[in-house]
Every structure is written in structure tokens, then in C-alpha cells.
Design an enzyme around this catalytic site. Sequence first.
Site, short mmCIF file in Angstrom:
data_model
loop_
_atom_site.label_atom_id
_atom_site.label_comp_id
_atom_site.label_asym_id
_atom_site.label_seq_id
_atom_site.Cartn_x
_atom_site.Cartn_y
_atom_site.Cartn_z
N GLY A 31 1.09 -1.30 -0.46
CA GLY A 31 0.32 0.20 0.15
C GLY A 31 0.72 0.86 0.25
O GLY A 31 2.09 1.15 -0.40
N GLY A 51 2.67 4.67 1.60
CA GLY A 51 3.45 5.58 2.70
C GLY A 51 4.94 4.76 2.84
O GLY A 51 4.89 3.81 2.04
N GLY A 52 5.56 4.90 3.74
CA GLY A 52 7.01 4.71 3.83
C GLY A 52 7.25 3.41 4.65
O GLY A 52 8.03 2.99 4.45
N GLU A 103 -2.87 -2.90 -5.46
CA GLU A 103 -3.67 -1.90 -6.09
C GLU A 103 -3.10 -0.84 -7.11
O GLU A 103 -2.68 -0.67 -8.01
CB GLU A 103 -4.23 -1.35 -5.03
CG GLU A 103 -5.16 -0.61 -5.61
CD GLU A 103 -5.79 0.08 -4.18
OE1 GLU A 103 -5.53 -0.25 -3.18
OE2 GLU A 103 -5.48 1.29 -3.74
N LEU A 152 -3.53 4.56 10.77
CA LEU A 152 -3.56 5.60 11.48
C LEU A 152 -3.97 5.56 12.77
O LEU A 152 -2.63 5.82 14.05
CB LEU A 152 -4.42 6.89 11.31
CG LEU A 152 -4.52 7.20 10.10
CD1 LEU A 152 -5.32 8.53 9.15
CD2 LEU A 152 -2.86 8.24 9.62
N GLY A 187 -8.07 0.44 -1.19
CA GLY A 187 -8.16 -0.90 -1.77
C GLY A 187 -7.49 -1.28 0.25
O GLY A 187 -6.97 -2.64 -0.17
N1 COA Z 1 -4.02 10.55 16.04
C1 COA Z 1 -3.37 11.95 14.79
N2 COA Z 1 -3.05 12.06 14.32
C2 COA Z 1 -2.51 10.91 13.68
C3 COA Z 1 -2.45 9.73 14.65
C4 COA Z 1 -3.56 9.28 15.34
N3 COA Z 1 -3.91 7.99 15.46
N4 COA Z 1 -1.75 9.00 13.42
C5 COA Z 1 -1.19 9.43 12.29
N5 COA Z 1 -2.09 10.94 12.37
C6 COA Z 1 -1.20 12.38 11.85
C7 COA Z 1 0.47 12.04 11.60
O1 COA Z 1 0.99 12.26 13.23
C8 COA Z 1 0.40 12.70 10.36
O2 COA Z 1 0.06 14.26 10.33
P1 COA Z 1 1.21 15.57 10.38
O3 COA Z 1 0.80 15.66 8.44
O4 COA Z 1 0.50 16.38 11.10
O5 COA Z 1 2.34 14.59 10.52
C9 COA Z 1 -1.06 11.90 9.54
O6 COA Z 1 -1.96 11.94 10.46
C10 COA Z 1 -0.60 11.05 8.97
O7 COA Z 1 0.21 9.97 9.37
P2 COA Z 1 0.90 9.16 8.61
O8 COA Z 1 1.79 8.20 9.70
O9 COA Z 1 2.17 9.96 8.10
O10 COA Z 1 0.36 8.81 7.55
P3 COA Z 1 1.00 7.78 6.16
O11 COA Z 1 1.29 9.02 4.87
O12 COA Z 1 2.40 7.19 5.71
O13 COA Z 1 -0.53 7.30 5.51
C11 COA Z 1 -2.69 5.94 6.01
C12 COA Z 1 -1.07 6.25 5.97
C13 COA Z 1 -2.46 5.24 6.90
C14 COA Z 1 -3.38 6.86 5.96
C15 COA Z 1 -2.42 5.87 4.34
O14 COA Z 1 -1.54 4.10 4.35
C16 COA Z 1 -3.70 5.46 4.20
O15 COA Z 1 -4.24 6.35 3.25
N6 COA Z 1 -4.34 4.02 4.75
C17 COA Z 1 -5.95 3.62 4.16
C18 COA Z 1 -5.60 2.90 2.85
C19 COA Z 1 -5.08 2.11 1.59
O16 COA Z 1 -4.71 1.72 3.15
N7 COA Z 1 -4.99 1.49 0.54
C20 COA Z 1 -4.20 0.17 0.57
C21 COA Z 1 -4.05 0.36 -0.79
S1 COA Z 1 -3.41 1.21 -1.72
#
Ligand code: COA
Length: 438
Positions: free
Chosen positions: A211, A213-214, A234, A309, A332
Site C-alpha cells: 500500500g 506509505g513509507g 492496487e 492511523l 483498497g
Molecule cells: N491520531 C492523530 N493523528 C495521527 C494519528 C493518530 N492516531 N496517526 C497519524 N496521525 C497523523 C500524523 O501525525 C500525520 O500528521 P502530520 O502530517 O501532521 O505529521 C498524519 O496523521 C498522517 O500520518 P502518517 O502516519 O504520516 O500517514 P501516511 O502518509 O504514512 O499514510 C495512511 C498512512 C494510513 C493514512 C495511508 O496508508 C492510508 O490512507 N491508508 C488507507 C488506504 C489504504 O491502505 N489503501 C491500500 C492500498 S494502496
Amino acid sequence: MNYKDKLITAQQAVDMVKSGDYIVTGLGCSTADAFFSHLHLAADRLKDVVISTCLPMKDYPCFSDPAYTDSFFHDSWFYSPATRKAHKMGSTSFVPNCLHFAGTKRLAHRQPNIYVGAAAMPDEHGNISLSCSNTYEMQMIAAADLVILEINPNYPRTFGDAFVRLDEADHLIEVDYEVPALPDVPPNEKDKVIGGLIAPYIKDGDCLQLGIGGMPNALAEMLMDKKDLGIHTEMLTTNMMKLFQAGAVSGRKKQLQNGKMVCTFIMGSKELYEFCHDNPSVEVLAGSYTNDPYVIGQNDNMISINATLEVDLTGQCASESIGSTQFSGTGGQTDTATGAQKSKNGKSFICLYSTAMVKNPQTGEREEISKIVAQLKPGAAVSLSRNDVDYVVTEYGVAALRGTNIRERVELLIGIAHPKFRDQLRQQALELGIISQR
Ligand code: COA
């Protein structure tokens, strides 16, 4: 009409828009950049035009400029920084969906008047590749009254089932902007630890979905010495290309599309887009197929890796919203996590850092909070239900939740929470009755 007769300018395309129209554009890189850069210029004569996007990579005045809110409303299947901004202004709303049903369900609600999206140049046979995404675009093109494609020599001509015949496109706009690229962010220390915890679960011959992310990127870097990996994903990423180039991916053990890397959209570096151009090893197939859990489950040894998250102590994953504030989308995640578990020897991993630094609304200061919580924040959208969760991974370990009861889950998830929050989580689990004192 031949090719030349179909050519129009972005301004002429905008002139065709009427008040009340529903306009759908492509996902991510397939957003129609020239069209949306011009659309606000027609705001004076337009009212209640609805624009539908998915993960747009740029902001446009017609999305989020307050001057145009009477003219344009916008809805989106997956939020990005541009849509999060537009949401705050009241000019966009989120469309909940699982990706494999996104097009089908939306079409049951509303038919597009216009589809406008980015594409590659037509080939000598008159086929126009939709290039970087086939998530829902072909479905929308089949349903739209008017189909306008921005054809671009910089967009890769990809294989799969996303070819529009010249006669199916009403109008073409010749453009030459670059395909929007994602910055190549190196994985941080936590990403590397989490990647290192998952890597031993991945064997030669496994089939991968990674998916956004880092963490998935860090993991990919640890798999370069594997053999015969397959890709059924996906999103096709830069690191999947690197795995292919390193000889780790052959696709030769896959049950479906043997020898091919299968995706529904492509997003990454300029090198990735160049790699995908005219490359029969890559197939961009419809999201309704690629992401269908029943299809995913037909490949053996399917490994799905996604991020979240927040996870509660019963295993519910809030992956797309922070409380009731929409952050991204389900995309996805449900499709791929459940599909992987239908696969023989398949596994789904959900990863997260154990903590996040978030702004305290009272003090304005950033403070560290646990991302493993007794209860999700009020209003949080559950992207992956506790019935469907499998492995959850933080930098403190792997919680194997498949088949476990709630008491076992509470202990396993507390075991991978940050140590400084563990006592508090156990106390809250008792107070809330998630577990009881024996
Ligand atoms: N409570 C409050 N804020 C939170 C949090 C929590 N539990 N967890 C993360 N955050 C904040 C972070 O601090 C960050 O804020 P900032 O931008 O101000 O630093 C922001 O939310 C994003 O968090 P981060 O962990 O950096 O997100 P990411 O860019 O690595 O993306 C998802 C992670 C989960 C959002 C992303 O993978 C996603 O959208 N997943 C759902 C869709 C998916 O999985 N698709 C799959 C096929 S591609």
C-alpha cells in the site's frame, strides 16, 4: 471523425460544460490537469457543477478557491492534501467506498455527463492507453455522455485493459505536462524496523500487494534478494519496479496473469513511468477486477501490506480518518486485506508506528499519543473491521490476531504498543469492560 477533427483546446472543453453537469476525472496522475486549470474561468456562467476526483495530486481553483463555491462542488473517493483543504472550505465531500466497487456503486447513484482525464498518445492503430490508472475510468467512460482525453507524450502507454478506441473519445486535448511524480522519501528508522519484522514472513514465490506509505517502501528494499516474487497490487510503486529490476520479481509462481505485474494504478517516480511505457511485464487492469477479494484470493501465497492511523484493542483499524476528520480513504485496504486471507497461505499485514506526535488543541503543543488505543477516536471510520484484521505490526513487534479472542487481542496489541502506554491501555481495557478482572 479522424484524429485531427477531435482536437480541441482546454478552453474549448471548458466551454462545453453546462450548469448541473457531473464531471468525473481519473485517479491521481490521470486527473485532467489542463481542463481543471481552466475550469474556474467559466465560473460566472456555471452553477452547481459537481466534479468527482480520486486522490488528486494538485489543487485547482475550481476545487478549493472560495470565490467559486457557488459554481463548483467536488466529491472524492480518496482525499489528498488538495481535497482535505477543499473539505475545510465546504466545497468537497467524501464518497465512502471499497475500491473494487468504487465505479460500480457510484454509477448506480449518478451517471457522468463528462469524463475528462489524462491519457497516453494514440498508437498507430488508434488505441489510446489510459496510461496510469484503470481504477474506475473505463467504467466511467462507458457511461459518460461526453469523453474528453488529454493526450500526452509524457504519459506511458501501458498494457492491460485500459485502451479507449479513437472513436470512443469525443474530443482530444494535446498537452505535454509531466506525469506528477511522488517524492522518493527514504524510509526512517521506524520504517526499517517494521519492514524488518515483516520481511521474514515473505518467502520466495510469494505474491505481493504493497500500500501507500513509507513502511511498505522500507519493506520492499529488504526483499531485493528474493526470487520469483509476484505482484498483484492496487498501486504499482517505484519499489516494485526496483524489485523487478533486481530480479526479485518474476511473477512465474502466480496463478493469475503469470509473469505479469498486475496493478490498477501507477504512482511513483519519473523512472517508474518510463519503466511502464510499452512494457508488457506490466498490466493495468480494471479496479473492479484487480481489487476484487475473490480475484486476489486466487493467487496463492498472497501477502498484503497496508498502513493504518489507529488500532483499537479489539483490532478495529481506523486507516482513513482521524476521529471524524477524513484524511484519505479506504481505497483498497479492505479489498486487499480480505483478499489476501482468501489466498492459500495468504497473509494481511497492517502496519503503524506505535505513537504519533499530534497537536494538543488546548495547549497548541505537539505531544506523543499512542496509536494503539482502547477506543478509537469518536467518529473514526473503521476501514478494516476487527473481523477482517490479521497481523498488526509496530516497531515493537507483530501481533498475530487471526482467530484470536478479544482477551488475547488485548494482550497481543498491548504487547506491541509503546511501553509507556501499556499500563494505561490495560487499565482502560478493564474500565471499559473490553476485558474483565479474573
Ligand atoms: N491520531 C492523530 N493523528 C495521527 C494519528 C493518530 N492516531 N496517526 C497519524 N496521525 C497523523 C500524523 O501525525 C500525520 O500528521 P502530520 O502530517 O501532521 O505529521 C498524519 O496523521 C498522517 O500520518 P502518517 O502516519 O504520516 O500517514 P501516511 O502518509 O504514512 O499514510 C495512511 C498512512 C494510513 C493514512 C495511508 O496508508 C492510508 O490512507 N491508508 C488507507 C488506504 C489504504 O491502505 N489503501 C491500500 C492500498 S494502496
